[in-house]
Design an enzyme around this catalytic site. Sequence first.
Site, short mmCIF file in Angstrom:
data_model
loop_
_atom_site.label_atom_id
_atom_site.label_comp_id
_atom_site.label_asym_id
_atom_site.label_seq_id
_atom_site.Cartn_x
_atom_site.Cartn_y
_atom_site.Cartn_z
N LYS A 121 0.85 -1.19 0.00
CA LYS A 121 0.00 0.00 0.00
C LYS A 121 0.88 1.24 0.00
O LYS A 121 1.70 1.43 0.91
CB LYS A 121 -0.92 -0.01 1.23
CG LYS A 121 -1.91 1.15 1.25
CD LYS A 121 -2.88 1.01 2.42
CE LYS A 121 -3.90 2.14 2.40
NZ LYS A 121 -4.88 2.02 3.51
N ASP A 226 -14.02 5.16 10.01
CA ASP A 226 -14.32 5.02 8.58
C ASP A 226 -14.80 3.58 8.32
O ASP A 226 -14.40 2.93 7.35
CB ASP A 226 -13.09 5.35 7.74
CG ASP A 226 -13.46 5.63 6.28
OD1 ASP A 226 -14.67 5.79 5.99
OD2 ASP A 226 -12.55 5.69 5.43
#
Length: 474
Positions: A121, A226
């Site tokens: 990532k 989130d």
Amino acid sequence: MKLDVDALRYLSKDDFRVLTAVEMGMRNHEIVPAELVERIAGLRHGGTYKVLRNLLKHKLVHHDSSKYDGFRLTYLGYDFLAIKTLVNRGVFAAVGREIGVGKESDIFEVATEDGTVLAMKLHRLGRVSFRAVKSKRDYLVHRSNYNWLYLSRLAALKEYAFMKALGEHGFPVPAAVDCNRHCVVMSLVKGYPLVQIKQLQNPDEVFETIIGLVVHLAEHGLIHCDFNEFNLMIDDDEKVTMIDFPQMVSVSHRNAKMYFDRDVECIFKFFSKRFVAEGDRDEEDGVEYDSEENGRPSFLSIEKSAGFLDKELAASGFTKRDQDEIEKFIEGGPEPKDGSSSDDESSGKEQTADEDNETVTTKMVALQLADQQVKSSCCNDEERVEENLDSCNVKVVRENEPTASGEQEDSNDLDNSDDDGSGDAELVKRLNKQRKRAVAAARGRRALASRNSYKDKGGKSSHNSKIQKQVSKW
């Protein structure tokens, strides 16, 4: 910017040395001067500008000559530095296809030497789609100035720390492998994002598992912030995995209840639209639910009993006061019930304030006395100078008086004798010279005093004069 690692195999040691020099210069420069890059790189045979041209060709650095000739790293150059470091560590040996793109990061497949596939990532903060990082995230903490590359590095470090700690405490998260700069390497989750799932065999069980994760995180002192269908992975066996952790906060955060309710609302809203999940969810795993909010878990009813991960990871919102309270709770120390300690502290503060006021007043009186002494000494000096001038004038007049009277009484004699007239004129000249010398001597003393005061500028007397001026203003 698209990651193209084909140029990585053709870069030399000098290229990476100059790239590292630009990165080091960006610690305190937005645009690093070319001379500073050459000085930091320290290539033996020179050639820094030739290397910079090669890096510009591959778009690893950006050239800016608006104010001065300088360079800065691009995200592609930052990617190359992170990938090169991880390859040298032996974390992975090959970079594959891109498997995900988000508003804050890009995800790629990487492979180790033995063929194990991992996920890499790359955080890319500063995109046009999401630039409100300073208000939406807490990466900066107390800082005011920031750089997008530096923010990406902070986000990667935070995600790696949360992922590793949650994995150690038994949460369904990817296994954290390594981290460097803005790059995080983790295990590849074999599944699909929940947003892509159209049908589930047991939607009620999946729903209860997901809500249980939200509550379980809160019991450990953390809130995801989130938690939605885009950050939940589900495999063929309907096993749920959480991803994306940089924005997590502590339950002690001032907006913790709002974030918790928002996460729960996102899950309820998605399942009610996609799977129409219904059932009796009054109690689950010993957690109470509010009947007024359609069976949603209550933030106030959740007890932080499973652990203190927000303290271990220094999550946003976890203050030093919370840490002191936890230490008191762990040690079992008694808390003060009465306000005696606060009264003692307040009385002590009042006494110190009174003492400070007394010292200030005494200093004010002393300064006023010093001011009066300085003024009286100045007046005495002026009076002495005036007395000297008056004495000189008196002496001149007294010596001139007999000559003037002699001229009035014996005017006929002066007209008749030139020798006497010439003698009187010489006497007047001498007296005038003496008078001028006396005046010059008096003025010279005054100038000498001013010269000494100028030499003392910056010393104690000048400091006292400044204080006296402030006192006079007060």
